[in-house]
Design a protein around this motif. Sequence first.
Motif, PDB file in Angstrom:
ATOM      1  N   GLY A 245       0.793  -1.218   0.000  1.00  0.00           N
ATOM      2  CA  GLY A 245       0.000   0.000   0.000  1.00  0.00           C
ATOM      3  C   GLY A 245       0.830   1.274   0.000  1.00  0.00           C
ATOM      4  N   ILE A 246       2.122   1.143   0.285  1.00  0.00           N
ATOM      5  CA  ILE A 246       3.009   2.309   0.324  1.00  0.00           C
ATOM      6  C   ILE A 246       3.569   2.638  -1.066  1.00  0.00           C
ATOM      7  CG2 ILE A 246       5.222   3.157   1.282  1.00  0.00           C
ATOM      8  CD1 ILE A 246       4.669   1.529   3.750  1.00  0.00           C
ATOM      9  N   TRP A 247       3.474   1.705  -1.990  1.00  0.00           N
ATOM     10  CA  TRP A 247       4.156   1.832  -3.265  1.00  0.00           C
ATOM     11  C   TRP A 247       3.920   3.182  -3.946  1.00  0.00           C
ATOM     12  CZ3 TRP A 247       7.952  -0.627  -5.694  1.00  0.00           C
ATOM     13  CH2 TRP A 247       8.163  -0.367  -7.051  1.00  0.00           C
ATOM     14  N   LEU A 248       2.675   3.623  -4.002  1.00  0.00           N
ATOM     15  CA  LEU A 248       2.377   4.854  -4.732  1.00  0.00           C
ATOM     16  C   LEU A 248       2.849   6.103  -4.013  1.00  0.00           C
ATOM     17  CD1 LEU A 248      -1.139   4.115  -6.263  1.00  0.00           C
ATOM     18  CD2 LEU A 248       1.100   4.031  -7.368  1.00  0.00           C
ATOM     19  N   ARG A 249       3.114   6.005  -2.717  1.00  0.00           N
ATOM     20  CA  ARG A 249       3.727   7.137  -2.035  1.00  0.00           C
ATOM     21  C   ARG A 249       5.159   7.338  -2.522  1.00  0.00           C
ATOM     22  NH1 ARG A 249       0.814   8.673   2.677  1.00  0.00           N
ATOM     23  NH2 ARG A 249      -0.863   7.215   3.169  1.00  0.00           N
ATOM     24  N   LEU A 250       5.781   6.246  -2.921  1.00  0.00           N
ATOM     25  CA  LEU A 250       7.154   6.295  -3.427  1.00  0.00           C
ATOM     26  C   LEU A 250       7.198   6.458  -4.936  1.00  0.00           C
ATOM     27  CD1 LEU A 250       8.585   3.345  -1.289  1.00  0.00           C
ATOM     28  CD2 LEU A 250       8.842   5.793  -0.848  1.00  0.00           C
ATOM     29  N   HIS A 251       6.154   5.959  -5.608  1.00  0.00           N
ATOM     30  CA  HIS A 251       6.116   5.976  -7.073  1.00  0.00           C
ATOM     31  C   HIS A 251       4.780   6.533  -7.555  1.00  0.00           C
ATOM     32  CE1 HIS A 251       9.814   3.576  -7.335  1.00  0.00           C
ATOM     33  NE2 HIS A 251       9.320   2.872  -6.331  1.00  0.00           N
ATOM     34  N   PRO A 252       4.533   7.828  -7.357  1.00  0.00           N
ATOM     35  CA  PRO A 252       3.243   8.402  -7.762  1.00  0.00           C
ATOM     36  C   PRO A 252       2.997   8.302  -9.257  1.00  0.00           C
ATOM     37  CG  PRO A 252       4.819  10.130  -7.169  1.00  0.00           C
ATOM     38  CD  PRO A 252       5.413   8.825  -6.733  1.00  0.00           C
ATOM     39  N   GLU A 253       4.057   8.112 -10.030  1.00  0.00           N
ATOM     40  CA  GLU A 253       3.890   7.967 -11.483  1.00  0.00           C
ATOM     41  C   GLU A 253       3.135   6.693 -11.853  1.00  0.00           C
ATOM     42  OE1 GLU A 253       7.763   5.917 -10.387  1.00  0.00           O
ATOM     43  OE2 GLU A 253       6.740   7.793  -9.851  1.00  0.00           O
ATOM     44  N   ASP A 254       3.037   5.755 -10.907  1.00  0.00           N
ATOM     45  CA  ASP A 254       2.341   4.495 -11.178  1.00  0.00           C
ATOM     46  C   ASP A 254       0.876   4.519 -10.748  1.00  0.00           C
ATOM     47  OD1 ASP A 254       4.633   3.400 -12.220  1.00  0.00           O
ATOM     48  OD2 ASP A 254       5.238   2.411 -10.360  1.00  0.00           O
ATOM     49  N   VAL A 255       0.366   5.679 -10.367  1.00  0.00           N
ATOM     50  CA  VAL A 255      -1.016   5.774  -9.923  1.00  0.00           C
ATOM     51  C   VAL A 255      -1.956   5.351 -11.052  1.00  0.00           C
ATOM     52  CG1 VAL A 255      -1.357   8.176 -10.639  1.00  0.00           C
ATOM     53  CG2 VAL A 255      -2.634   7.272  -8.691  1.00  0.00           C
ATOM     54  N   ILE A 256      -3.099   4.785 -10.672  1.00  0.00           N
ATOM     55  CA  ILE A 256      -4.102   4.375 -11.659  1.00  0.00           C
ATOM     56  C   ILE A 256      -4.429   5.541 -12.572  1.00  0.00           C
ATOM     57  CG2 ILE A 256      -6.532   3.753 -11.944  1.00  0.00           C
ATOM     58  CD1 ILE A 256      -6.344   2.144  -9.397  1.00  0.00           C
ATOM     59  N   THR A 257      -4.464   5.280 -13.860  1.00  0.00           N
ATOM     60  CA  THR A 257      -4.734   6.346 -14.807  1.00  0.00           C
ATOM     61  C   THR A 257      -5.284   5.756 -16.101  1.00  0.00           C
ATOM     62  OG1 THR A 257      -3.787   8.306 -15.872  1.00  0.00           O
ATOM     63  CG2 THR A 257      -2.421   6.319 -15.850  1.00  0.00           C
ATOM     64  N   SER A 258      -5.674   6.612 -17.002  1.00  0.00           N
ATOM     65  CA  SER A 258      -6.138   6.170 -18.310  1.00  0.00           C
ATOM     66  C   SER A 258      -4.952   5.685 -19.143  1.00  0.00           C
ATOM     67  CB  SER A 258      -6.831   7.320 -19.033  1.00  0.00           C
ATOM     68  OG  SER A 258      -7.049   7.002 -20.395  1.00  0.00           O
ATOM     69  N   PRO A 259      -5.151   4.659 -19.968  1.00  0.00           N
ATOM     70  CA  PRO A 259      -4.065   4.216 -20.846  1.00  0.00           C
ATOM     71  C   PRO A 259      -3.847   5.147 -22.038  1.00  0.00           C
ATOM     72  CG  PRO A 259      -6.036   2.925 -21.269  1.00  0.00           C
ATOM     73  CD  PRO A 259      -6.344   3.812 -20.082  1.00  0.00           C
ATOM     74  N   ASN A 260      -4.767   6.080 -22.250  1.00  0.00           N
ATOM     75  CA  ASN A 260      -4.685   6.961 -23.410  1.00  0.00           C
ATOM     76  C   ASN A 260      -3.602   8.025 -23.227  1.00  0.00           C
ATOM     77  OD1 ASN A 260      -6.883   5.583 -24.447  1.00  0.00           O
ATOM     78  ND2 ASN A 260      -8.366   7.058 -23.671  1.00  0.00           N
ATOM     79  N   THR A 261      -3.107   8.519 -24.338  1.00  0.00           N
ATOM     80  CA  THR A 261      -2.172   9.649 -24.331  1.00  0.00           C
ATOM     81  C   THR A 261      -2.706  10.815 -25.149  1.00  0.00           C
ATOM     82  OG1 THR A 261      -0.979   8.734 -26.241  1.00  0.00           O
ATOM     83  CG2 THR A 261      -0.161   8.157 -24.037  1.00  0.00           C
ATOM     84  N   SER A 262      -3.876  10.622 -25.769  1.00  0.00           N
ATOM     85  CA  SER A 262      -4.466  11.671 -26.591  1.00  0.00           C
ATOM     86  C   SER A 262      -5.991  11.576 -26.480  1.00  0.00           C
ATOM     87  CB  SER A 262      -4.031  11.514 -28.052  1.00  0.00           C
ATOM     88  OG  SER A 262      -4.578  12.538 -28.852  1.00  0.00           O
ATOM     89  N   TRP A 263      -6.657  12.743 -26.391  1.00  0.00           N
ATOM     90  CA  TRP A 263      -8.106  12.802 -26.253  1.00  0.00           C
ATOM     91  C   TRP A 263      -8.650  13.946 -27.095  1.00  0.00           C
ATOM     92  CZ3 TRP A 263      -4.615  12.208 -22.427  1.00  0.00           C
ATOM     93  CH2 TRP A 263      -4.756  11.147 -21.509  1.00  0.00           C
ATOM     94  N   THR A 264      -9.888  13.800 -27.546  1.00  0.00           N
ATOM     95  CA  THR A 264     -10.619  14.898 -28.165  1.00  0.00           C
ATOM     96  C   THR A 264     -11.981  14.982 -27.489  1.00  0.00           C
ATOM     97  OG1 THR A 264      -9.506  14.620 -30.294  1.00  0.00           O
ATOM     98  CG2 THR A 264     -11.580  15.854 -30.274  1.00  0.00           C
ATOM     99  N   PHE A 265     -12.266  16.134 -26.894  1.00  0.00           N
ATOM    100  CA  PHE A 265     -13.506  16.327 -26.143  1.00  0.00           C
ATOM    101  C   PHE A 265     -14.400  17.334 -26.849  1.00  0.00           C
ATOM    102  CE2 PHE A 265     -10.220  15.372 -22.924  1.00  0.00           C
ATOM    103  CZ  PHE A 265     -10.752  14.216 -22.374  1.00  0.00           C
ATOM    104  N   SER A 266     -15.700  17.227 -26.576  1.00  0.00           N
ATOM    105  CA  SER A 266     -16.671  18.199 -27.069  1.00  0.00           C
ATOM    106  C   SER A 266     -17.197  19.015 -25.897  1.00  0.00           C
ATOM    107  CB  SER A 266     -17.831  17.483 -27.763  1.00  0.00           C
ATOM    108  OG  SER A 266     -18.623  16.786 -26.801  1.00  0.00           O
ATOM    109  N   GLN A 267     -18.087  19.934 -26.190  1.00  0.00           N
ATOM    110  CA  GLN A 267     -18.618  20.798 -25.144  1.00  0.00           C
ATOM    111  C   GLN A 267     -19.524  20.035 -24.183  1.00  0.00           C
ATOM    112  OE1 GLN A 267     -19.795  24.527 -26.740  1.00  0.00           O
ATOM    113  NE2 GLN A 267     -20.337  25.449 -24.786  1.00  0.00           N
ATOM    114  N   THR A 268     -19.932  18.856 -24.546  1.00  0.00           N
ATOM    115  CA  THR A 268     -20.802  18.048 -23.673  1.00  0.00           C
ATOM    116  C   THR A 268     -20.003  17.044 -22.839  1.00  0.00           C
ATOM    117  OG1 THR A 268     -21.164  16.403 -25.424  1.00  0.00           O
ATOM    118  CG2 THR A 268     -22.732  18.249 -25.275  1.00  0.00           C
ATOM    119  N   SER A 269     -18.673  17.089 -22.935  1.00  0.00           N
ATOM    120  CA  SER A 269     -17.843  16.131 -22.189  1.00  0.00           C
ATOM    121  C   SER A 269     -17.702  16.600 -20.737  1.00  0.00           C
ATOM    122  CB  SER A 269     -16.461  15.998 -22.834  1.00  0.00           C
ATOM    123  OG  SER A 269     -16.562  15.556 -24.162  1.00  0.00           O
ATOM    124  N   THR A 270     -18.381  15.923 -19.830  1.00  0.00           N
ATOM    125  CA  THR A 270     -18.334  16.298 -18.417  1.00  0.00           C
ATOM    126  C   THR A 270     -18.286  15.059 -17.540  1.00  0.00           C
ATOM    127  OG1 THR A 270     -20.752  16.328 -18.247  1.00  0.00           O
ATOM    128  CG2 THR A 270     -19.671  18.419 -18.789  1.00  0.00           C
TER     129      THR A 270
END
Length: 792
Positions: free
Chosen positions: A610-635
């Motif tokens: 449970g301590i891992w992410l305190r030492l490695h915040p770069e490994d926090v759960i995140t989206s696998p995407n690196t690019s997004w396109t949003f519209s005005q209804t994206s909320t």
Amino acid sequence: MKIKLLFSIVFVFVGLNVHCQENQTPKVRPSDGSVLPFPEPPTASIAGESLAESKHVRRKYPSHLPKDAPNIVIVLMDDVGFGLPSTFGGEVNTPTLSKVYNNGIAYNEFHTTSICSPTRASLLTGRNHTRVGNGTIAERAVDWDGYTGIIPKEAATIAEVLKNYGYRTSAFGKWHNTPANQTSKMGPFDYWPVNYGFQHFYGFLGGETSQYEPRLINDFTPIEPPHKENYHLSVDLADNAIEWLEDRKAFAQDEPFFLYFAPGAGHGPHHIFKEWADKYKGKFDDGWDAYRERVFKRQKAMGWIPKDAQLTERNEKMASWASIPESERPFQARLMEIFAGFVEHCDSQVGRIYDKIDEMGLKENTIFIYIWGDNGSSAEGQNGSISELLAQNNIPNTIAQQISTLKELGGLDVLGTAHTDNMYNAGWAWAGNTPFKNTKLVASHFGGTRNPLIISWPKGIKPDKTPRSQFHHVNDLVPTLYDVLGITPPKVVNGFDQIPLDGISMKYTFNDPKAKPAPKTQFFDNNGSRGIYKDGWYACTFGPLYPWIPAQKGLAEWDSKKDVWELYDLTKDYTQHNDLAAKNPKKVQEMEKVFLDQAGSNKDFPIGAGIWLRLHPEDVITSPNTSWTFSQTSTRMPEFAAPGLGKKSNKVLVDIDIQENANGVLYALAGAGGGLTCFMENGKVVYEYNMMLIQRTTLESKEKLKAGKHTIEITTVLAKPLAPATVTMKIDGTETASGTVPMTVPAAFSANETFDVGTDLGSPVSLRYFDKAPFAFNGKINSVKVDLIKNN
């Protein structure tokens, strides 16, 4: 359990002699568990008589429950400790807890896991927390079997089992058992409450939320709270629970119900109206050390703890009240007043539910389980905080910084409002866990893991003020309820072979307070802090993490094999006051071995995951995407599924069409306690990075944008989380502003806030449009394109 459904379909044709046996009306059982007959066929001749004249009788679907099965309510308070409630000698007024106690029994050796998601997973499944993938909170999940943040379908929740047996099921409030990157409006929904056996859910999915602007989910649909001056989440949750009870009475009165009520109080942020906090004005001015002394005496006088119990000492790394400068004491005392008002207010909302059940004539046969805390009081506010995720992010800060910021916001009266995400000093958490040593996040010592439990069931339990002192754990509640209902834990649920339960039944204690404790071995582990109980003995080691130390150093050098273990004889030492390790080293070795065996079988390795992410915040759960396109209804894109705009290098390109003096949010991430936003104000473009309230960095275009089409480009470059970031603003390809954010958030701005385009839903990031939130954009956003940039 396999249920065979008999479908008898009778076709009636004029002139065709069809014989229908009595009581064989066709039935179907929908997925929600209700029983519906086919519509009555028209009158026709069957064996010489009309259907209207026949002895046709509707047959109820076969019951799989004992006659007059009890209703079940589980209330789970959040981050409240053993020494808080007035019911048991504390100084936070808890009239509902007292009312339930007067109608039932209480346990003073009941235990949790010392942290939110793990306790909830254990409570709902009857298994140990790591066995069901919840070794830490959902936001800190990592890819080790015991820490994935996913309750496997092989560990069906009690809601799933009771639903299959015929109960109506519902959940209200905090969930916190879905992977943090799977909570968006597009799911996936496999691990949401409604797919874990709850037929209805109203609440929030993450670990915390604003009590004024909560990020609410109704079953699968994100909804916004009403924007009313007197809105508060605790009231809203109680309103919806009561409405559900009324609906159940109207539509399914013959079926028992299971209601799980898990409010956000008293987890941070501590939000409550001023009049509730003012009820405690001046009551905590003498500090946390004095509080503990007073409460300890009352606990003994009431017989809530043993006469020979000893009050444990403050950890040497925790501040005494005497060490707090006089100038800071009003701030520290007010934080506790707000917390007390917050908790009392929530207890009163639980009372509304309890009273409604009584009013409906259901109290006699309702098992009402009131768990006072999913862990002990929380030290995550550290030295006292106006933005509690400062601690979760290990961000260095000082009280002087916070008080200075608070003055800019309006002073002490701003605490508890939507302007701050305040949380009290760790000393108050230690006091709230009187008489024990430690706090939430510490699984080795009571205070983190020992919480009061009350059970009321007038039909089955005679009210009794004698405390039940048998050692039990939150994983014991599911086996207890199965025992009461005569349910054999199913081997297969919905096609999934089930893993065994870890808990044991507590039913033997219901009407015998002095019953001999049932044999039980129970392991504890959280952030490397761990313990093992067996036959009255308890061995433990504190581990590396001090929850109350800001930005603690040295975690990376920790070696679990070098930890020093302590030993306690709980049959003679209620509070873990007398360490016997030096006198009985063989017993320590024996207990360590039991712990390792339990840890291995419960998927707990590696110790300290449970301590891992305190030492490695770069490994926090995140989206696998690196690019997004949003519209005005994206909320309503949860932060853990959204682009990491505050902690990763990125470029945002906004394509807009505007009129003169355009206003409104172009995009925003997170909320008032911390976040970033890009908005237009009277025709100018403004970018703001709100670093957990203590720092704000703003860029602004010098000129107003003319009516028409424009592109706005915001580029952020940083070397690593927590490092400074260079932010550049371009409008129509020309650089118009640049600046440096002194420090960036390493993990997350929030646990439950979202990324929104064209508006700032929830808690507003910027003070400049705080009173105009959600400050919807009055132009047209053609697109918002986000690309993460790889650092060289």
